[in-house]
Scaffold this motif. Structure first.
Motif, PDB file in Angstrom:
ATOM      1  N   ALA A   1     -89.377 -11.067  37.632  1.00 49.45           N
ATOM      2  CA  ALA A   1     -89.769 -12.404  37.184  1.00 49.45           C
ATOM      3  C   ALA A   1     -91.277 -12.606  37.212  1.00 49.45           C
ATOM      4  O   ALA A   1     -91.778 -13.622  36.746  1.00 49.45           O
ATOM      5  N   VAL A   2     -92.023 -11.633  37.743  1.00 42.66           N
ATOM      6  CA  VAL A   2     -93.472 -11.774  37.905  1.00 42.66           C
ATOM      7  C   VAL A   2     -94.203 -11.233  36.673  1.00 42.66           C
ATOM      8  O   VAL A   2     -94.053 -10.070  36.319  1.00 42.66           O
ATOM      9  N   ALA A   3     -94.991 -12.102  36.027  1.00 38.52           N
ATOM     10  CA  ALA A   3     -95.823 -11.662  34.903  1.00 38.52           C
ATOM     11  C   ALA A   3     -97.124 -11.076  35.427  1.00 38.52           C
ATOM     12  O   ALA A   3     -97.558 -10.025  34.983  1.00 38.52           O
ATOM     13  N   TRP A   4     -97.753 -11.768  36.363  1.00 42.56           N
ATOM     14  CA  TRP A   4     -98.979 -11.266  36.973  1.00 42.56           C
ATOM     15  C   TRP A   4     -99.301 -12.089  38.202  1.00 42.56           C
ATOM     16  O   TRP A   4     -98.775 -13.181  38.393  1.00 42.56           O
ATOM     17  N   VAL A   5    -100.146 -11.520  39.051  1.00 48.12           N
ATOM     18  CA  VAL A   5    -100.544 -12.163  40.304  1.00 48.12           C
ATOM     19  C   VAL A   5    -102.065 -12.199  40.346  1.00 48.12           C
ATOM     20  O   VAL A   5    -102.717 -11.168  40.179  1.00 48.12           O
ATOM     21  N   ARG A   6    -102.608 -13.393  40.573  1.00 51.92           N
ATOM     22  CA  ARG A   6    -104.053 -13.496  40.840  1.00 51.92           C
ATOM     23  C   ARG A   6    -104.186 -13.681  42.340  1.00 51.92           C
ATOM     24  O   ARG A   6    -103.586 -14.577  42.921  1.00 51.92           O
TER      25      ARG A   6
ATOM     26  N   TRP B   1     -98.108  -0.460  37.801  1.00 53.38           N
ATOM     27  CA  TRP B   1     -98.903  -1.678  37.733  1.00 53.38           C
ATOM     28  C   TRP B   1    -100.375  -1.338  37.505  1.00 53.38           C
ATOM     29  O   TRP B   1    -100.795  -0.196  37.673  1.00 53.38           O
ATOM     30  N   VAL B   2    -101.132  -2.364  37.124  1.00 56.27           N
ATOM     31  CA  VAL B   2    -102.561  -2.202  36.889  1.00 56.27           C
ATOM     32  C   VAL B   2    -103.302  -3.310  37.638  1.00 56.27           C
ATOM     33  O   VAL B   2    -102.820  -4.440  37.715  1.00 56.27           O
TER      34      VAL B   2
ATOM     35  N   VAL C   1    -106.535  -9.435  39.775  1.00 52.73           N
ATOM     36  CA  VAL C   1    -105.235  -9.607  39.121  1.00 52.73           C
ATOM     37  C   VAL C   1    -104.452  -8.309  39.244  1.00 52.73           C
ATOM     38  O   VAL C   1    -105.001  -7.219  39.081  1.00 52.73           O
ATOM     39  N   VAL C   2    -103.173  -8.449  39.552  1.00 49.43           N
ATOM     40  CA  VAL C   2    -102.245  -7.322  39.577  1.00 49.43           C
ATOM     41  C   VAL C   2    -101.133  -7.650  38.593  1.00 49.43           C
ATOM     42  O   VAL C   2    -100.522  -8.713  38.680  1.00 49.43           O
ATOM     43  N   ALA C   3    -100.887  -6.738  37.649  1.00 54.34           N
ATOM     44  CA  ALA C   3     -99.842  -6.968  36.650  1.00 54.34           C
ATOM     45  C   ALA C   3     -98.956  -5.740  36.535  1.00 54.34           C
ATOM     46  O   ALA C   3     -99.463  -4.621  36.395  1.00 54.34           O
TER      47      ALA C   3
END
Length: 202
Positions: free
Chosen positions: A189-194, A78-79, A91-93
């Motif tokens: 199912a997760v694209a990204w998290v803010r 992840w980044v 943001v974590v993606a």
């Protein structure tokens, strides 16, 4: 006299052939090196850990979002990003949600060079680890799913491949009376998290 020129010409031709062969070998060695470069290494070079200034890049994500952001950390899969536009937060993606990364050509070339070695610890910090840090912090999150749907709330638990999300309005603290529902969400199912707070990186 003609023999001298003949041998000089042969020496020049041999030197040229050796130079051309060395150039081919150098090119092949560079291709082989580049074939082993991983996305995590290139993103690490974008984070400025090599002494370069932080680069703003555009991240095209699987849910159709394009984020203009700076890389602030890189885990195993992840980044962490600091968006330069939109609402505040980190943001974590996951790598699997990144479709493309756009940047100026000079930065693209800079990320292709040899990266400094990553710490063994960062190689073990998985997406689940980042989410468990958000659980510990009780940070409010906006969870963007790969289908484009948005869920807001607080992550209560993060397992090996999924998380439990308590749904509530964005910006509201997680209180029992504010929670409107619960969801189990697979990491896939997760694209990204803010998140209101950035996950901690060593």
């Amino acid at each position: 006299m003609r023999w001298d020129r003949f041998f000089d010409d042969l020496e020049d031709q041999l030197a040229s052939e050796w130079e051309a062969e060395r150039a081919v070998l150098d090119t092949e060695a560079e291709r082989l090196r580049l074939s082993r470069v991983q996305l995590s290494e290139r993103l690490t070079l974008l984070s400025g850990r090599d002494g370069a200034t932080l680069t703003t890049a555009s991240f095209d994500l699987v849910d159709g979002t394009t984020l203009r952001a700076r890389v602030t950390g890189v885990g195993a899969d992840w980044v962490a990003l600091a968006p330069v536009e939109g609402p505040p937060g980190a943001v974590v993606a996951p790598f699997a949600a990144i479709l493309a990364v756009g940047m100026p050509h000079a930065d693209l070339l800079r990320t292709a060079r040899v990266a400094p070695p990553r710490s063994p610890l960062s190689e073990r910090l998985t997406f689940g680890f980042a989410l468990r840090d958000l659980v510990r912090r009780r940070a409010g999150v906006a969870l963007h799913l790969v289908n484009g749907r948005l869920l807001t709330g607080t992550i209560d638990r993060a397992g090996a491949d999924h998380l439990d999300l308590a749904l509530h309005d964005p910006g509201a603290p997680r209180r029992a009376d504010a929670v409107t529902g619960h969801r189990i969400v697979p990491f896939a199912a997760v694209a990204w998290v803010r998140a209101d707070e950035a996950p901690a990186l060593p």
